[in-house]
Design a protein around this motif. Structure first.
Motif, PDB file in Angstrom:
ATOM      1  N   THR A   1       0.746  -1.307  -0.106  1.00 48.68           N
ATOM      2  CA  THR A   1       0.002  -0.025   0.010  1.00 48.68           C
ATOM      3  C   THR A   1       0.847   1.128  -0.054  1.00 48.68           C
ATOM      4  O   THR A   1       0.418   2.299   0.332  1.00 48.68           O
ATOM      5  CB  THR A   1      -0.960  -0.033   1.372  1.00 48.68           C
ATOM      6  OG1 THR A   1      -0.002  -0.102   2.478  1.00 48.68           O
ATOM      7  CG2 THR A   1      -1.850  -1.332   1.247  1.00 48.68           C
TER       8      THR A   1
ATOM      9  N   GLN B   1      -3.348   1.080  11.342  1.00 47.35           N
ATOM     10  CA  GLN B   1      -4.813   0.975  11.062  1.00 47.35           C
ATOM     11  C   GLN B   1      -5.079   1.600   9.483  1.00 47.35           C
ATOM     12  O   GLN B   1      -6.160   0.926   8.835  1.00 47.35           O
ATOM     13  CB  GLN B   1      -5.594   2.389  11.483  1.00 47.35           C
ATOM     14  CG  GLN B   1      -6.025   2.087  12.839  1.00 47.35           C
ATOM     15  CD  GLN B   1      -7.360   2.984  13.468  1.00 47.35           C
ATOM     16  OE1 GLN B   1      -7.356   4.096  12.899  1.00 47.35           O
ATOM     17  NE2 GLN B   1      -7.965   2.391  14.051  1.00 47.35           N
ATOM     18  N   SER B   2      -4.015   2.136   8.756  1.00 48.21           N
ATOM     19  CA  SER B   2      -4.327   2.157   7.461  1.00 48.21           C
ATOM     20  C   SER B   2      -3.604   1.269   6.553  1.00 48.21           C
ATOM     21  O   SER B   2      -3.446   1.515   5.337  1.00 48.21           O
ATOM     22  CB  SER B   2      -3.698   3.760   7.103  1.00 48.21           C
ATOM     23  OG  SER B   2      -2.324   3.691   7.344  1.00 48.21           O
ATOM     24  N   LYS B   3      -3.290   0.182   7.179  1.00 47.99           N
ATOM     25  CA  LYS B   3      -2.496  -0.902   6.425  1.00 47.99           C
ATOM     26  C   LYS B   3      -1.207  -0.653   5.758  1.00 47.99           C
ATOM     27  O   LYS B   3      -0.871  -0.901   4.459  1.00 47.99           O
ATOM     28  CB  LYS B   3      -3.611  -1.447   5.510  1.00 47.99           C
ATOM     29  CG  LYS B   3      -4.899  -1.803   6.163  1.00 47.99           C
ATOM     30  CD  LYS B   3      -4.800  -2.806   7.265  1.00 47.99           C
ATOM     31  CE  LYS B   3      -6.036  -3.039   7.772  1.00 47.99           C
ATOM     32  NZ  LYS B   3      -6.292  -3.658   8.984  1.00 47.99           N
TER      33      LYS B   3
END
Lengths: 252, 252
Positions: free
Chosen positions: A69, A136-138
């Protein structure tokens, strides 16, 4: 699925030792034998893991996951020390939006004066915020945090970047609206980008000159006047839009 | 220069009656005779004005200013009611980033339940935040605020938009990364865009289906998972980047 960063190299099985991670895994999420989570070691590769023994805090690695990501470029956000807890907010949001490095420095027009003790406390607090937001945002990596005690030390770092963008309010007011898009259209994957932002009062003319001397380009980020903590989010979203969405549109 | 919104049509001279504006002008900024400010009446035109008499709260209009900071399209942000004061944050930042309308609705997965009394209080608080942010960011118009008590009333509004984008986390996870950029490349000035966001838990599959039924397109906003209050900022920055910066690059 819940994701956790683990210090050090990948090992199998792995015993979790970080107190905050142990607390979140076994007290907050109440993981038990057989539960699965994603672990990310310092190599930035996501791995599926299964709890072996909650009492021992041990997990077994099942497989590597092909999930990345991260932005295709390395983006550093450098902000003049802002007032209050705005840096907390900025660190969280910049992490969600893909920054690789979150830096702050004492700018000419910074109202706050942070001594080493204060900087130490800030660093501890921000590091936790960034780690939590990265989980949390990976993200695949935890953004690097650096608070400069002296501006001179920050200036010395400028040579290591491929592109330096100076978010200069006067440029936006003067209608500058092409530099960022032109540069992003020519960027290569892996390049190191630096965006410099002032505190509430903005970047001083002397600072702007020093940043330009080091190869920086003044850029406008649209015609509206954004707060100190909002402009970096615009910059990061623009980089993502240009390189992750707009670029994909042309090739698919 | 300080900017203030003034209710009603432009008149010259003008007497300021809004209590908050009077307070900011004459108590906070301590304006005196001859001081200049920018006034924006409901026609959205900025006008240079000079204080005539601080006691009378009267100002003389000097000239119209040719300054427009509005996005070339009309963007509505509609968010499922989020927890705590996240809507305060979102309203402020969405205003800085150029939204024309800031809406919120009770989504299937909204944890909070706001009755009419609570909605009234929220509306008052948010209206002040939005007005202040619009003045600070030098907007030509104050974004419209609307909190829907019922989702059905929100759904009825969908017919009035040219483009509806659904920020659906599952789309992002599935790698969708071309719809937004493709659509923005074909947009015409003045079109009405709606971006719909879920609360913390996201948009429910039933909601996603209803929004699609009404012409909405599911879009991914990059591979990272953003918080409920962060995703709208990404969307607004993308619209600005695509239509204000990237578009300008090609023509100048």
């Amino acid at each position: 699925m819940q994701q956790y960063f683990v210090n050090g190299k990948a090992e199998n099985p792995v015993t979790i030792t970080d107190k905050d991670t142990v607390k979140h895994m076994f007290n907050v999420m109440r993981l038990t034998e057989g539960d699965e989570v994603i672990l990310v070691f310092e190599d930035g590769i996501k791995r599926l893991a299964r709890v072996l023994d909650p009492a021992q805090k041990s997990l077994e690695i099942l497989e590597k996951l092909d999930e990345n990501t991260e932005l295709p470029v390395d983006v550093t956000i450098a902000a003049g020390f802002p007032k209050g807890d705005k840096l907390d907010f900025l660190a969280q949001k910049a992490t969600e939006l893909g920054a690789s490095h979150i830096w702050a420095f004492p700018a000419d027009w910074s109202v706050v004066k942070w001594d080493l003790k204060k900087l130490g406390k800030k660093t501890d607090k921000l590091a936790k915020i960034i780690r939590g937001a990265a989980e949390q945002s990976k993200r695949n990596v935890i953004p690097e945090l650096k608070l400069f005690e002296q501006k001179a030390a920050f200036l010395k770092e400028l040579v290591s970047f491929d592109q330096i963008f100076i978010a200069y309010e006067e440029s936006a007011k003067a209608g500058e609206n092409t530099v960022l898009a032109r540069r992003l259209a020519e960027i290569n994957p892996g390049e190191k980008l630096l965006f410099i932002f002032g505190p509430e009062g903005g970047i001083s003319p002397e600072e702007a000159a020093a940043f330009e001397q080091a190869g920086g380009m003044k850029v406008g980020l649209g015609p509206r006047i954004m707060r100190a903590e909002t402009a970096p989010l615009y910059a990061l979203a623009s980089v993502s839009y240009a390189l992750e969405l707009n670029a994909a549109k042309g090739t698919s």
